[in-house]
Design a protein around this motif. Structure first.
Motif, short mmCIF file in Angstrom:
data_model
loop_
_atom_site.label_atom_id
_atom_site.label_comp_id
_atom_site.label_asym_id
_atom_site.label_seq_id
_atom_site.Cartn_x
_atom_site.Cartn_y
_atom_site.Cartn_z
N ASP A 609 14.21 13.33 13.72
CA ASP A 609 14.66 11.93 13.74
C ASP A 609 13.48 11.00 14.04
O ASP A 609 13.31 9.97 13.43
N PHE A 610 12.69 11.42 15.04
CA PHE A 610 11.55 10.59 15.40
C PHE A 610 10.59 10.45 14.22
O PHE A 610 10.08 9.37 13.94
N MET A 611 10.40 11.55 13.49
CA MET A 611 9.43 11.53 12.39
C MET A 611 9.87 10.62 11.24
O MET A 611 9.07 10.25 10.39
N LYS A 612 11.13 10.26 11.23
CA LYS A 612 11.59 9.35 10.17
C LYS A 612 10.96 7.97 10.32
O LYS A 612 10.83 7.23 9.37
N VAL A 613 10.62 7.63 11.56
CA VAL A 613 10.01 6.32 11.79
C VAL A 613 8.52 6.44 11.53
O VAL A 613 7.82 7.16 12.23
N ASP A 614 8.02 5.75 10.53
CA ASP A 614 6.61 5.87 10.17
C ASP A 614 5.83 4.76 10.88
O ASP A 614 5.77 3.63 10.41
N LEU A 615 5.25 5.11 12.03
CA LEU A 615 4.45 4.15 12.79
C LEU A 615 3.01 4.24 12.32
O LEU A 615 2.44 5.32 12.23
N ARG A 616 2.42 3.10 12.02
CA ARG A 616 1.04 3.09 11.52
C ARG A 616 0.17 2.12 12.29
O ARG A 616 0.64 1.08 12.74
N VAL A 617 -1.11 2.46 12.36
CA VAL A 617 -2.08 1.50 12.85
C VAL A 617 -2.29 0.46 11.76
O VAL A 617 -2.41 0.81 10.58
N ALA A 618 -2.30 -0.80 12.13
CA ALA A 618 -2.51 -1.86 11.14
C ALA A 618 -3.42 -2.92 11.74
O ALA A 618 -3.45 -3.10 12.97
N ARG A 619 -4.19 -3.59 10.88
CA ARG A 619 -5.03 -4.66 11.39
C ARG A 619 -4.45 -6.00 10.95
O ARG A 619 -4.03 -6.17 9.81
N VAL A 620 -4.40 -6.94 11.90
CA VAL A 620 -3.92 -8.28 11.55
C VAL A 620 -5.05 -8.99 10.81
O VAL A 620 -6.09 -9.28 11.39
N VAL A 621 -4.85 -9.21 9.52
CA VAL A 621 -5.92 -9.90 8.79
C VAL A 621 -5.66 -11.40 8.74
O VAL A 621 -6.56 -12.20 8.54
N ARG A 663 -7.27 -8.04 15.35
CA ARG A 663 -6.91 -6.96 16.29
C ARG A 663 -6.00 -5.90 15.63
O ARG A 663 -5.38 -6.14 14.60
N LEU A 664 -6.01 -4.73 16.26
CA LEU A 664 -5.17 -3.64 15.75
C LEU A 664 -3.80 -3.70 16.42
O LEU A 664 -3.69 -4.00 17.61
N VAL A 665 -2.77 -3.42 15.64
CA VAL A 665 -1.41 -3.35 16.18
C VAL A 665 -0.74 -2.08 15.66
O VAL A 665 -1.28 -1.39 14.80
N ILE A 666 0.41 -1.78 16.21
CA ILE A 666 1.20 -0.66 15.70
C ILE A 666 2.38 -1.26 14.94
O ILE A 666 3.10 -2.11 15.46
N MET A 667 2.57 -0.80 13.72
CA MET A 667 3.70 -1.34 12.95
C MET A 667 4.64 -0.23 12.48
O MET A 667 4.23 0.91 12.28
N VAL A 668 5.93 -0.58 12.37
CA VAL A 668 6.89 0.32 11.73
C VAL A 668 6.75 0.04 10.24
O VAL A 668 7.11 -1.02 9.75
N LEU A 680 9.77 -12.58 2.58
CA LEU A 680 10.14 -11.20 2.80
C LEU A 680 9.40 -10.67 4.02
O LEU A 680 8.20 -10.88 4.15
N SER A 681 10.10 -9.97 4.92
CA SER A 681 9.43 -9.33 6.05
C SER A 681 9.42 -7.83 5.78
O SER A 681 10.47 -7.21 5.65
N GLU A 682 8.20 -7.27 5.70
CA GLU A 682 8.09 -5.90 5.21
C GLU A 682 7.73 -4.93 6.32
O GLU A 682 6.88 -4.07 6.14
N GLY A 683 8.37 -5.05 7.47
CA GLY A 683 8.08 -4.13 8.55
C GLY A 683 8.26 -4.81 9.87
O GLY A 683 8.83 -5.90 9.95
N MET A 684 7.78 -4.15 10.93
CA MET A 684 8.00 -4.69 12.26
C MET A 684 6.83 -4.29 13.13
O MET A 684 6.28 -3.20 12.99
N ILE A 685 6.46 -5.19 14.04
CA ILE A 685 5.38 -4.91 14.98
C ILE A 685 6.00 -4.30 16.23
O ILE A 685 7.01 -4.78 16.70
N ALA A 686 5.37 -3.25 16.77
CA ALA A 686 5.90 -2.64 17.99
C ALA A 686 5.48 -3.46 19.19
O ALA A 686 4.30 -3.81 19.33
#
Ligand SMILES: [Zn+2]
Length: 711
Positions: A609-621, A663-668, A680-686
């Motif tokens: 279940d946890f692995m279904k959530v794809d958390l990624r490192v992302a940079r705020v450009v 800066r780097l953030v974690i995004m779903v 359109l909002s294409e994800g979410m910031i943790a």
């Protein structure tokens, strides 16, 4: 037994312009109870509904959220169906007025009206918004009352002096769509000359059979005492609806195709079940029952019977009309947090409670119904938990090994009495006087509970010589409980399922209450219903208030999809390395326990279940303010390479856009995109924190690369 009746039942079609709220549910719960009751009685009964999808308001909502009308109504329909299912409201078909079946039927009705010579074309002058390019319905015009000079009044009536007028009479009118000054413009409209059906409508509505007396009187006093006004049934383009075949550029007004939607939805049911549409809508053997709110009386008691008559369909057997919901004696209000969405309710409170409470209040009259919070808590706890479930919870465990006695014991006449009371209870359900039905059922519980208290099975339990006696007493208690559950089953389907598991028997016929259950095993008693806690209701009200604040801030029309608030889903992972115990005993970091109290840990999930959530490192450009939004920042996030995502995050009060860029953030990263008013909002910031200025984004140590997965 008498021959089963064949009954088609509808609720009003909810408008596809917003979420279902607890006010709507008065009707759907009321109807669902009636349908379940009819099925339980052995009648053939189907419950038909659909989303009402046409009109200017839908067009404007789609425009505002930059999607097509079809996308808009599809999303709303999914939300409506989800919420109805959450409240155990079971339709036999749930359709949409925007379907091919409905278009064909609309044409059929139209041809019937034209053939009867009831349609006339006339020119109408209306206010027109030149900037938006559309004619303005009354509610899209504001201005100064021509009678009392009160400002900011809508185009149909003044809420200061009560005067009604046409929008063209308003002084200084403006369009609420664009704020521009509307001009007067003429267009052809098609009218239905309903006066020609006056005599028929008088006879039908005043016969005493089809309408509640107060409704029949209202129609007589307000409409039928004078000639009926022609009905303007078309709207010029642009309009979201069905184009009239012989009048290109003109569309049927939404109130033409909405009620026909009842038949279209039935047709879908017939196709699925291999049934014949005429057997439901053109048969003297079928009863048709509409449940509606008092605000749409006019359409369902004059126009709709007229339409059915002209097109040669069966007239309604009965139109059941109810009042509105008030909460603590007041109109539902966004500011008070009492404008509660079905979705919000379901997050915090068991739907069983609301179904029972509404049932205990509905009396088949047109009066408004009040949800008094204190009464709500007291009633469901005292009746359902204290009187009903208690019967089983105090006795079932004692017969788990013994089973029920093979012969029904002498109970002093309790069972027979309750079986006889079934007729009066059924009559109350039939006439929609559910409050009477609930009172009669609770009287059964009031007789059954003293029986248990007097015989004290928990004491007999300890005496091996009195096990037969124990078995008899529990057999009586379980059987009285079973009768009550059968009588309550139209209201409380979930409790029925739990009782079925306990007794290993399906409870789906009213007649079952007449025969006791004996000589059978009883399953292990499982928890049935917990007490309703006032704090859960408070949480629900607080959340509603917050939703409405957010809506007021950001003016997101459909609160069904609130902005992607950063705190909505993500929370910091709990301590799992054993250090929690250490922290508790005087460690310098002995933090407050408030966050865990505010938001207890979620149910355990599997690794998968946890692995279904794809958390990624992302940079705020890029980070930008969103004009008109008080909470949102628009972020452009890089996942490395040329992969970027646009995310709207509710962090405006906590972060300055300039500080975020780079800066780097974690995004779903695999969250379904959400269409918002701004794009359109294409994800979410943790992030963590309650919101507002207290939002704390997750950071990652130096060295991580955009696009890397977080495990
Ligand atoms: Zn006025």
């Amino acid at each position: 037994m008498s021959t089963p009746r064949r009954i088609l039942v509808t609720s009003a079609l909810p408008y596809a312009n917003g979420p279902i709220h607890i006010g709507h549910l008065v009707e759907y719960i009321q109807t669902d109870i009636w349908v379940r009751f009819q099925k339980l009685r052995g009648n053939e009964c189907i419950y038909i509904c659909a989303d009402d999808t046409h009109g200017t308001a839908i067009m404007m909502s789609a425009q505002r959220t930059q999607c097509t009308e079809e996308q808009w109504i599809e999303q709303i329909q999914q939300e409506h169906m989800r919420d109805f299912a959450g409240f155990q409201i079971e339709f036999d078909n749930y359709g949409s007025t925007n379907c091919p079946e409905n278009y064909e039927l609309c044409k059929e009705f139209w041809h019937a009206f034209k053939a009867a010579g009831l349609v006339e074309q006339r020119e109408v002058t209306q206010l027109f918004d030149g900037q938006q390019g559309i004619f303005l319905a009354d509610r899209f015009v504001q201005g100064t009352c021509p009678h009392c000079d009160a400002e900011d009044q809508y185009g149909d009536s003044c809420d200061q002096c009560g005067a009604t007028y046409s929008a063209r009479e308003l002084k200084n009118p403006t369009s609420t769509l664009t704020g521009s000054v509307p001009i007067e413009k003429s267009a052809d409209h098609l009218f239905i000359m309903i006066e020609q059906l006056h005599e028929f409508l008088s006879d039908w509505s005043q016969s005493g059979e089809h309408l509640q007396t107060e409704i029949a009187n209202y129609l007589q006093g307000h409409f039928l005492h004078e000639p009926l006004r022609d009905w303007d049934i078309s709207r010029p383009a642009p309009y979201f609806g069905f184009e009239i075949p012989d009048h290109p550029g003109h569309f049927w007004f939404v109130w033409w195709d909405a009620p026909i939607g009842y038949i279209a939805s039935t047709q879908q049911y017939c196709v699925r079940s291999g049934d014949d549409l005429d057997s439901w809508w053109r048969s003297p053997d079928t009863e048709i029952h509409h449940f509606i709110g008092k605000d749409i009386t006019y359409f369902h008691t004059l126009f709709w019977p007229a339409m059915l008559k002209v097109a040669d369909y069966t007239l309604p057997t009965k139109v059941h009309i109810h009042g509105f919901l008030t909460v603590d004696g007041k109109k539902m209000s966004k500011r008070d947090g009492t404008f509660i969405k079905a979705e919000t309710y379901l997050k915090h409170v068991d739907p069983t409670y609301l179904r029972y409470f509404y049932a205990s209040k509905l009396n088949g009259k047109v009066d408004d119904l009040d949800l008094n919070i204190d009464e709500f808590v007291a009633k469901v706890n005292s009746d359902l938990v204290g009187k009903v479930v208690n019967l089983a919870s105090r006795t079932a465990k004692f017969v788990q090994e013994l089973g029920l006695a093979t012969e029904y014991p002498d109970d002093g006449g309790l069972f027979v009495q309750a079986a006889e009371d079934g007729d009066a209870i059924a009559e109350a359900y039939e006439s929609c006087n559910y409050s009477l039905a609930m009172r009669l059922i609770m009287e059964l519980a009031d007789r059954a509970n003293p029986y248990v208290e007097t015989h004290e099975p928990w004491k007999l339990r300890k005496d091996p010589a009195r096990q037969d006696e124990l078995q008899n007493i529990c057999t009586v208690a379980i059987n009285l409980f079973r009768q009550i559950i059968i009588y309550l089953s139209p209201v409380l389907p979930e409790l029925v399922e739990k009782t079925e598991s306990l007794l290993g028997e399906q409870l789906n016929r009213w007649e079952q209450a007449k025969t006791p259950l004996t000589g059978r095993p009883v399953a292990k008693f499982q928890h049935m219903l917990k007490r309703l806690e006032e704090k859960d209701l408070q949480t629900m009200i607080d959340e509603t208030r917050e939703e409405n604040d957010a809506q007021a801030d950001d003016d997101v029309e459909s609160v069904a999809n609130p902005p992607a608030e950063s705190t909505e889903q993500q929370q910091e992972p709990p301590e799992t390395d054993g250090s929690a115990a250490e922290l508790a005993v005087g460690h310098p970091y002995s933090d407050s326990d408030q966050p865990l109290k505010d938001e207890p840990l979620a149910d355990e999930i599997s690794f998968d279940d946890f692995m279904k959530v794809d958390l990624r490192v992302a940079r705020v450009v890029k980070a930008e303010h969103v004009e008109e939004a008080n909470k949102l920042l628009k972020l452009t996030l890089s996942l490395g390479g040329n992969e970027t995502r646009q995310v709207f995050a509710g962090i405006k009060q906590a972060y300055d856009p300039a500080d975020l860029e780079g800066r780097l953030v974690i995004m779903v990263a695999n969250l379904a995109a959400r269409k918002m008013r701004f794009g359109l909002s294409e994800g979410m910031i943790a992030a963590a924190g309650p919101g507002g200025e207290e939002v704390f984004m997750l950071a990652i140590d130096e060295g991580a690369l955009p696009g890397q997965r977080v495990h």
